[in-house]
Scaffold this motif. Structure first.
Motif, PDB file in Angstrom:
ATOM      1  N   LEU A   1       0.816  -1.217   0.000  1.00 25.37           N
ATOM      2  CA  LEU A   1       0.000   0.000   0.000  1.00 25.37           C
ATOM      3  C   LEU A   1       0.848   1.265   0.000  1.00 25.37           C
ATOM      4  CD1 LEU A   1      -2.753  -1.057   2.579  1.00 25.37           C
ATOM      5  CD2 LEU A   1      -2.839  -1.183   0.074  1.00 25.37           C
ATOM      6  N   ILE A   2       2.131   1.135   0.327  1.00 23.18           N
ATOM      7  CA  ILE A   2       3.037   2.286   0.344  1.00 23.18           C
ATOM      8  C   ILE A   2       3.539   2.530  -1.074  1.00 23.18           C
ATOM      9  CG2 ILE A   2       5.140   3.240   1.329  1.00 23.18           C
ATOM     10  CD1 ILE A   2       4.791   1.301   3.681  1.00 23.18           C
TER      11      ILE A   2
ATOM     12  N   ALA B   1      11.155   0.995  -4.831  1.00 22.83           N
ATOM     13  CA  ALA B   1      12.254   0.211  -4.276  1.00 22.83           C
ATOM     14  C   ALA B   1      12.356  -1.156  -4.940  1.00 22.83           C
ATOM     15  CB  ALA B   1      12.067   0.056  -2.765  1.00 22.83           C
ATOM     16  N   GLU B   2      11.213  -1.778  -5.175  1.00 12.94           N
ATOM     17  CA  GLU B   2      11.228  -3.087  -5.819  1.00 12.94           C
ATOM     18  C   GLU B   2      11.711  -2.982  -7.262  1.00 12.94           C
ATOM     19  OE1 GLU B   2      10.699  -6.112  -4.502  1.00 12.94           O
ATOM     20  OE2 GLU B   2      10.624  -5.067  -2.587  1.00 12.94           O
ATOM     21  N   GLY B   3      11.329  -1.905  -7.939  1.00 14.11           N
ATOM     22  CA  GLY B   3      11.799  -1.716  -9.303  1.00 14.11           C
ATOM     23  C   GLY B   3      13.307  -1.543  -9.370  1.00 14.11           C
ATOM     24  N   VAL B   4      13.858  -0.767  -8.432  1.00 16.27           N
ATOM     25  CA  VAL B   4      15.307  -0.559  -8.398  1.00 16.27           C
ATOM     26  C   VAL B   4      16.031  -1.874  -8.130  1.00 16.27           C
ATOM     27  CG1 VAL B   4      17.174   0.552  -7.136  1.00 16.27           C
ATOM     28  CG2 VAL B   4      15.134   1.857  -7.737  1.00 16.27           C
TER      29      VAL B   4
ATOM     30  N   VAL C   1      10.405   2.282 -12.091  1.00 16.31           N
ATOM     31  CA  VAL C   1      10.859   2.681 -10.757  1.00 16.31           C
ATOM     32  C   VAL C   1      10.004   3.812 -10.211  1.00 16.31           C
ATOM     33  CG1 VAL C   1      13.241   1.958 -11.141  1.00 16.31           C
ATOM     34  CG2 VAL C   1      12.540   4.279 -11.712  1.00 16.31           C
ATOM     35  N   ALA C   2       8.884   4.081 -10.850  1.00 13.18           N
ATOM     36  CA  ALA C   2       7.994   5.134 -10.365  1.00 13.18           C
ATOM     37  C   ALA C   2       7.149   4.619  -9.210  1.00 13.18           C
ATOM     38  CB  ALA C   2       7.094   5.624 -11.498  1.00 13.18           C
ATOM     39  N   PRO C   3       6.762   5.486  -8.271  1.00  6.18           N
ATOM     40  CA  PRO C   3       5.885   5.051  -7.180  1.00  6.18           C
ATOM     41  C   PRO C   3       4.520   4.626  -7.703  1.00  6.18           C
ATOM     42  CG  PRO C   3       6.902   7.185  -6.714  1.00  6.18           C
ATOM     43  CD  PRO C   3       7.162   6.889  -8.146  1.00  6.18           C
ATOM     44  N   ALA C   4       3.851   3.798  -6.922  1.00  9.49           N
ATOM     45  CA  ALA C   4       2.497   3.359  -7.288  1.00  9.49           C
ATOM     46  C   ALA C   4       1.548   4.545  -7.227  1.00  9.49           C
ATOM     47  CB  ALA C   4       2.032   2.258  -6.351  1.00  9.49           C
ATOM     48  N   ARG C   5       0.709   4.689  -8.265  1.00  9.32           N
ATOM     49  CA  ARG C   5      -0.196   5.831  -8.329  1.00  9.32           C
ATOM     50  C   ARG C   5      -1.652   5.415  -8.377  1.00  9.32           C
ATOM     51  NH1 ARG C   5       2.328   9.001 -13.284  1.00  9.32           N
ATOM     52  NH2 ARG C   5       2.655   6.853 -13.952  1.00  9.32           N
TER      53      ARG C   5
ATOM     54  N   THR D   1       1.949  -4.681  -7.213  1.00 10.81           N
ATOM     55  CA  THR D   1       3.077  -4.704  -6.272  1.00 10.81           C
ATOM     56  C   THR D   1       2.887  -5.783  -5.223  1.00 10.81           C
ATOM     57  OG1 THR D   1       3.382  -2.312  -6.586  1.00 10.81           O
ATOM     58  CG2 THR D   1       4.433  -3.316  -4.663  1.00 10.81           C
ATOM     59  N   ALA D   2       1.655  -5.896  -4.697  1.00 13.41           N
ATOM     60  CA  ALA D   2       1.375  -6.935  -3.696  1.00 13.41           C
ATOM     61  C   ALA D   2       1.609  -8.327  -4.273  1.00 13.41           C
ATOM     62  CB  ALA D   2      -0.070  -6.798  -3.198  1.00 13.41           C
ATOM     63  N   LEU D   3       1.131  -8.559  -5.499  1.00 17.98           N
ATOM     64  CA  LEU D   3       1.319  -9.868  -6.119  1.00 17.98           C
ATOM     65  C   LEU D   3       2.797 -10.143  -6.358  1.00 17.98           C
ATOM     66  CD1 LEU D   3      -0.009 -12.372  -7.256  1.00 17.98           C
ATOM     67  CD2 LEU D   3      -0.301 -11.184  -9.441  1.00 17.98           C
TER      68      LEU D   3
END
Length: 420
Positions: A64-65, A71-74, A119-123, A131-133
């Motif tokens: 949810l963050i 961070a996961e993309g990086v 690497v962009a934040p979730a929008r 991201t959760a999956l």
């Protein structure tokens, strides 16, 4: 032989081991969740179930963050597909996190993108769900690899020291199985990252717009450099030819001074363009100011020094002309004077620059020999005249160039939005 090489080739790649590290870290996270949860330290079904189930609520909360997706993309770029980010474009990974047109600073901070990994934040909730999956897939795959990493080498040791006899012949099999598992799961994790951390359509559109803007800027810089260097070379050639024909030491000294001055200004333009290309930041304070219509006198003096009598008339508040119009107007005048010197030689030139009635008018005329008029046929060919027309069109104006009453005339009209 080829089959053996194909089987062992992945073991020689650095990405195999960075993927292994990426998966082991995920498994360690699950192990920590298991060890800190009361009552699951003993072996048994509850322990194994907790090993897989306990991290799930934490992963769902983390997804949810918005920054977790970044961070996961990086991590996916650096560990799952190492060594490829520098060789790829900014496709998909340079989204700003604030809409289609994020600021250039935010896009540059995102760094170069690996195709398919953002690497962009979730929008949005869809990206948070992906991201959760991804976190669940990563932890489950990492747990399997961590268990295999601990258990399979131990099995090889047991086959040697335990039963003995012909069982020792099976010693390499657990190690081979571990290598195959690491290679296979690592490749699957990389593909899953491309699916679940893929850039959104908005990110792809923003990256495409940024790339288009950069290409347009580079084309503009190339055209500007062509104008500046072309003008300097034309003046130098005309001055050198006139000095040789004159045979006067005084005239030669003036010609050399004019060549030196023109060359110095061309070098300044070259340095400015190179700085822009190096740092890719047109707004940097370290880049010299681009010349504008307020500097048109230097063009007039340069043409006069080349032996062309220039009748210049400048009217209107040029210092209040908007920056883009003023800078492009300067380049148009520069190109027109360069063409006059290049094709007609040091002939009389009439230059009119006027800012009035919400219109910027540029009018440059010079005598045109009959042979040249017949050759050009008024077609206005050539990259210089094409650049003048392109500049005028981009600024919403119009440009006309061609023979008129025995003269070559370049007339440009550019609309002024307003004078501040």
């Amino acid at each position: 032989m080829n089959l053996i090489k194909a089987l062992f080739r992945p073991l020689a790649r650095a990405e195999t081991y960075t993927r292994w590290l990426h998966l082991i870290v995920s498994g360690v996270f699950a192990s920590i969740c298991l060890f800190v949860f009361p009552g699951t330290s003993a072996a048994g079904p509850l322990s194994w179930a907790g090993f897989l189930v306990l991290p799930v609520p934490i992963l769902l909360a983390l997804s949810l963050i918005p920054a977790v997706r970044s961070a996961e993309g990086v991590q996916a770029r650096l560990l799952l597909i190492p060594g490829r980010s520098s060789a790829t474009s900014r496709e998909g990974g340079s989204g700003s996190g604030a809409g289609r047109r994020g600021s250039s600073d935010e896009r540059r901070a995102a760094g170069p993108a690996v195709p398919g990994i953002s690497v962009a934040p979730a929008r949005g909730w869809a990206e948070r769900g992906h991201t959760a999956l991804w976190l669940l897939v990563r932890v489950l795959a990492g747990t399997a690899v961590l268990v295999a990493t601990v258990w399979l080498p131990g099995l090889s040791v047991w086959l040697v020291t335990g039963p003995g006899g012909w069982w020792a012949l099976l010693t390499p099999l657990p190690v081979v199985a571990l290598a195959a598992l690491v290679v296979g799961v690592g490749a699957a994790a990389a593909q899953a990252a491309r699916w679940l951390l893929a850039p959104s359509s908005e990110e792809r559109l923003a990256a495409l717009e940024e790339r288009t803007e950069r290409l347009l800027e580079h084309n503009r810089l190339a055209r500007e450099l062509h104008d500046s260097i072309g003008h300097a070379l034309t003046v130098a050639v005309v001055q050198a030819g006139a000095a040789r024909a004159a045979g006067s030491a005084q005239f030669t000294e003036r010609a050399l001074a004019a060549i030196e001055d023109t060359g110095r200004r061309a070098l300044e333009d070259l340095e400015r363009v190179l700085r822009l290309l190096r740092q890719d930041d047109p707004g940097s304070a370290n880049v010299p100011r681009r010349p504008a219509l307020t500097d048109v006198e230097r063009l007039v003096e340069s043409a006069r020094a080349a032996g062309a009598p220039v009748d210049a008339e400048v009217t209107g508040p040029l210092d209040r002309v908007p920056g883009p119009l003023s800078r492009e107007g300067y380049r148009i005048v520069q190109e027109a004077l360069t063409n006059a010197l290049r094709h007609a030689g040091p002939v009389p030139v009439v230059l009119r620059v006027a800012a009035r009635d919400a219109v910027l008018e540029l009018d440059i005329r010079n005598p045109l020999p009959a042979a040249d008029a017949a050759r050009t046929g008024g077609s206005g060919g050539g990259s210089g005249l094409r650049g003048i027309r392109e500049r005028a069109a981009l600024l919403g104006g119009e440009a006309h160039a061609g023979p008129a009453d025995g003269r070559w005339r370049v007339r440009v009209r550019l609309p002024l939005d307003r004078l501040p």
